[in-house]
Design an enzyme around this catalytic site. Structure first.
Site, PDB file in Angstrom:
ATOM      1  N   GLN A  98     -64.362   8.718   8.156  1.00  0.00           N
ATOM      2  CA  GLN A  98     -64.974   9.765   7.346  1.00  0.00           C
ATOM      3  C   GLN A  98     -66.262   9.303   6.658  1.00  0.00           C
ATOM      4  O   GLN A  98     -67.037  10.134   6.200  1.00  0.00           O
ATOM      5  CB  GLN A  98     -63.975  10.270   6.313  1.00  0.00           C
ATOM      6  CG  GLN A  98     -62.843  11.086   6.947  1.00  0.00           C
ATOM      7  CD  GLN A  98     -61.875  11.625   5.915  1.00  0.00           C
ATOM      8  OE1 GLN A  98     -61.545  10.955   4.943  1.00  0.00           O
ATOM      9  NE2 GLN A  98     -61.404  12.837   6.135  1.00  0.00           N
ATOM     10  N   HIS A 281     -55.473  18.219  -0.644  1.00  0.00           N
ATOM     11  CA  HIS A 281     -55.998  17.129   0.179  1.00  0.00           C
ATOM     12  C   HIS A 281     -57.194  17.592   1.004  1.00  0.00           C
ATOM     13  O   HIS A 281     -58.236  16.936   1.038  1.00  0.00           O
ATOM     14  CB  HIS A 281     -54.901  16.579   1.083  1.00  0.00           C
ATOM     15  CG  HIS A 281     -53.679  16.140   0.345  1.00  0.00           C
ATOM     16  ND1 HIS A 281     -53.667  15.067  -0.511  1.00  0.00           N
ATOM     17  CD2 HIS A 281     -52.425  16.667   0.317  1.00  0.00           C
ATOM     18  CE1 HIS A 281     -52.457  14.931  -1.041  1.00  0.00           C
ATOM     19  NE2 HIS A 281     -51.692  15.889  -0.550  1.00  0.00           N
ATOM     20  N   LEU A 282     -57.067  18.739   1.668  1.00  0.00           N
ATOM     21  CA  LEU A 282     -58.181  19.249   2.460  1.00  0.00           C
ATOM     22  C   LEU A 282     -59.334  19.676   1.561  1.00  0.00           C
ATOM     23  O   LEU A 282     -60.507  19.571   1.945  1.00  0.00           O
ATOM     24  CB  LEU A 282     -57.717  20.418   3.338  1.00  0.00           C
ATOM     25  CG  LEU A 282     -58.754  20.971   4.317  1.00  0.00           C
ATOM     26  CD1 LEU A 282     -59.270  19.879   5.248  1.00  0.00           C
ATOM     27  CD2 LEU A 282     -58.168  22.129   5.130  1.00  0.00           C
ATOM     28  N   ALA A 283     -59.031  20.161   0.357  1.00  0.00           N
ATOM     29  CA  ALA A 283     -60.086  20.563  -0.573  1.00  0.00           C
ATOM     30  C   ALA A 283     -61.059  19.421  -0.829  1.00  0.00           C
ATOM     31  O   ALA A 283     -62.289  19.610  -0.832  1.00  0.00           O
ATOM     32  CB  ALA A 283     -59.466  21.034  -1.891  1.00  0.00           C
ATOM     33  N   ASP A 284     -60.542  18.217  -1.033  1.00  0.00           N
ATOM     34  CA  ASP A 284     -61.400  17.052  -1.243  1.00  0.00           C
ATOM     35  C   ASP A 284     -62.333  16.826  -0.056  1.00  0.00           C
ATOM     36  O   ASP A 284     -63.505  16.478  -0.215  1.00  0.00           O
ATOM     37  CB  ASP A 284     -60.534  15.800  -1.428  1.00  0.00           C
ATOM     38  CG  ASP A 284     -60.301  15.470  -2.896  1.00  0.00           C
ATOM     39  OD1 ASP A 284     -60.880  16.154  -3.752  1.00  0.00           O
ATOM     40  OD2 ASP A 284     -59.530  14.542  -3.176  1.00  0.00           O
ATOM     41  N   GLN A 285     -61.785  17.028   1.157  1.00  0.00           N
ATOM     42  CA  GLN A 285     -62.532  16.721   2.369  1.00  0.00           C
ATOM     43  C   GLN A 285     -63.563  17.793   2.715  1.00  0.00           C
ATOM     44  O   GLN A 285     -64.481  17.542   3.492  1.00  0.00           O
ATOM     45  CB  GLN A 285     -61.564  16.550   3.550  1.00  0.00           C
ATOM     46  CG  GLN A 285     -60.390  15.643   3.294  1.00  0.00           C
ATOM     47  CD  GLN A 285     -60.794  14.230   2.948  1.00  0.00           C
ATOM     48  OE1 GLN A 285     -61.841  13.775   3.376  1.00  0.00           O
ATOM     49  NE2 GLN A 285     -59.977  13.532   2.185  1.00  0.00           N
ATOM     50  N   HIS A 306     -60.688  13.528  -9.383  1.00  0.00           N
ATOM     51  CA  HIS A 306     -61.274  12.919  -8.189  1.00  0.00           C
ATOM     52  C   HIS A 306     -62.179  13.925  -7.471  1.00  0.00           C
ATOM     53  O   HIS A 306     -63.297  13.607  -7.057  1.00  0.00           O
ATOM     54  CB  HIS A 306     -60.141  12.451  -7.269  1.00  0.00           C
ATOM     55  CG  HIS A 306     -60.600  11.827  -5.994  1.00  0.00           C
ATOM     56  ND1 HIS A 306     -60.918  12.569  -4.879  1.00  0.00           N
ATOM     57  CD2 HIS A 306     -60.781  10.536  -5.656  1.00  0.00           C
ATOM     58  CE1 HIS A 306     -61.285  11.752  -3.896  1.00  0.00           C
ATOM     59  NE2 HIS A 306     -61.214  10.524  -4.349  1.00  0.00           N
TER      60      HIS A 306
END
Length: 338
Positions: A98, A281-285, A306
Site C-alpha cells: 500500500q 478498516h476500509l474507511a482508512d484505506q 488514526h
C-alpha cells in the site's frame, strides 16, 4: 520540502508520507518518527517500506537506518517493472504494497510486485482484506490490478509471500458510497496453521451463532507449509455494489478461540447495526485514493484518531479538504473536496 512531526504517529504516518511524496513528487522530512512508541524510530518493516518507495521513486533517502528518528525523502520519478522486497520478519507485506501502489496507479505505471514477510499480522490489513475488500474498492475507482497470496506468513514467524500485478490504469475516479448495497454474500473462514483443527471449529461455531450463518457460510482453511503456527478468523460481507467488509481477529496465546471469534463478530455486528456502506478498516484505506481523485464520500462508523491524523497528513500534500459529519446513531459521513 514538507516538514512532518512523526512524534505522535506510528508507521502509518510514515507510509502515507512516502506514498504521497511518490504521487506528488514533493520531498519531505519527518522528525521524531514513532517517538512515543515503546520502541521508537524505524523498525525493519518500516525500512522495507522506505526501500520499496526509494526503488519505485528513484529517490534519494537520508536516515534510513534501524532506530532512526528522522528521514528525508526526495523522489525523482516513478517507474514500475518487476520488483521484489523481503522484510525478513513478520512485518506486514500488505503495508509495503500500500506504500507504493497509489503512485503506480496515479502515474499509470505497470509493475509486478512480490513481497515476502507477514501476510496475517494483527497490526495490519490481512491478505484476505486486500484481496476481498481493498482491491475491489480500488477497482471501482479505476485501478486495474490482480493479487495472489502465494504463502501465509503469521506473526511472529513471517515467511509468507504476496504478489500484485499492477496494469496501466487511469487516474483514480471519485466515488460516492452513501448507502450500503444489498448483502449478497457472507462468509466466515477460520485459518489455522500447525494448530489443532478444533480451535478453528470453535471459532466458526461462535461465528455461526453470533451472525446467524448457515453451514455453507463457514469454512475451515488448514494452511500447509507455513513457517510457524498461526490462526485468524476472517469474516466477509459482500454487497451487490461490489463493496465488501472484512473483519479479522487473530489467535493469541492464553486467549480462547471463543474470545478470538467474539472480537471479529462484535466488529461485524456493529457495522451491520449502523447500516453504513464502509467499515472502519476500509474507511482508512479510502482516504488517500479519494484525495487523489479530488472528491468523493462514504458513510462509515465513527472515525478514529488514526483516520483523522491520516486525513490531516494528506491535506499537507494535496489541495483537498476532508470533512467528518456525525449523522447520529453511530453513522458518519466522510467527504473530500478540492
Amino acid at each position: 520540502m514538507i516538514e512532518i512531526d512523526g512524534q505522535a504517529g506510528g508507521g502509518q504516518l510514515l507510509r502515507t508520507a512516502l506514498a504521497l511524496s511518490l504521487c506528488t513528487g514533493e520531498p519531505f522530512a519527518m522528525e521524531g518518527i514513532r517517538g512515543k512508541r515503546s520502541r521508537p524510530g524505524l523498525l525493519r518493516q518500516h525500512l522495507t517500506a522506505v526501500e520499496a518507495a526509494r526503488d519505485v521513486g528513484a529517490a534519494s533517502v537520508e536516515g534510513a537506518e534501524p532506530g532512526s528518528l528522522s528521514l528525508r525523502f526526495t523522489p525523482r520519478g516513478v517507474s514500475g517493472g518487476t520488483r521484489r522486497w523481503t522484510i525478513g520478519t513478520a512485518g506486514s507485506t500488505t503495508l509495503v504494497l500500500q506504500t507504493v501502489l497509489p503512485a503506480l496507479w496515479m502515474h499509470g505505471v505497470a509493475a509486478s510486485l512480490t513481497i515476502e514477510g507477514g501476510t496475517h499480522n494483527p497490526a495490519a490489513p490481512s491478505a484476505n482484506f486486500i484481496a476481498e475488500a481493498f482491491l475491489p474498492a480500488m477497482a471501482k475507482m479505476g485501478l486495474d490490478a490482480s493479487f495472489a497470496l502465494d504463502s501465509h506468513g503469521f506473526y511472529p514467524a513471517g515467511g509468507g509471500c504476496i504478489r500484485c500485478d499492477v496494469r496501466e490504469s487511469g487516474r483514480p475516479a471519485a466515488v460516492s458510497l452513501a448507502q450500503r448495497g444489498e448483502i449478497v454474500e457472507r462468509h466466515a473462514e477460520a485459518i489455522i496453521s500447525a494448530i489443532p483443527a478444533k480451535i478453528g471449529e470453535r471459532e466458526l461455531n461462535v461465528a455461526r451463532a453470533r451472525l446467524d450463518l448457515d453451514e455453507g457460510e463457514a469454512s475451515l482453511h488448514d494452511v500447509r507449509g507455513a513457517h510457524g503456527p498461526g490462526n485468524a478468523l476472517s469474516i466477509r460481507y459482500r454487497s451487490d455494489d461490489g463493496i465488501a467488509a472484512v473483519f479479522t481477529s487473530f489467535g493469541e496465546k492464553r486467549v480462547t478461540a471463543e474470545a478470538v471469534a467474539e472480537r471479529a463478530c462484535a466488529e461485524a455486528r456493529a457495522w451491520l447495526a449502523a447500516g453504513v456502506a464502509v467499515d472502519s478498516h476500509l474507511a482508512d484505506q479510502l482516504l488517500l485514493p479519494m484525495a487523489l481523485a479530488g472528491g468523493g464520500s462514504f458513510t462509515t462508523l465513527a472515525p478514529s484518531d488514526h483516520t483523522r491524523s491520516n486525513a490531516a497528513l494528506i491535506e499537507k500534500f494535496l489541495p483537498v479538504e476532508f470533512s467528518f459529519h456525525d449523522e447520529g446513531r453511530g453513522r458518519w459521513t466522510v467527504a473530500v473536496s478540492d
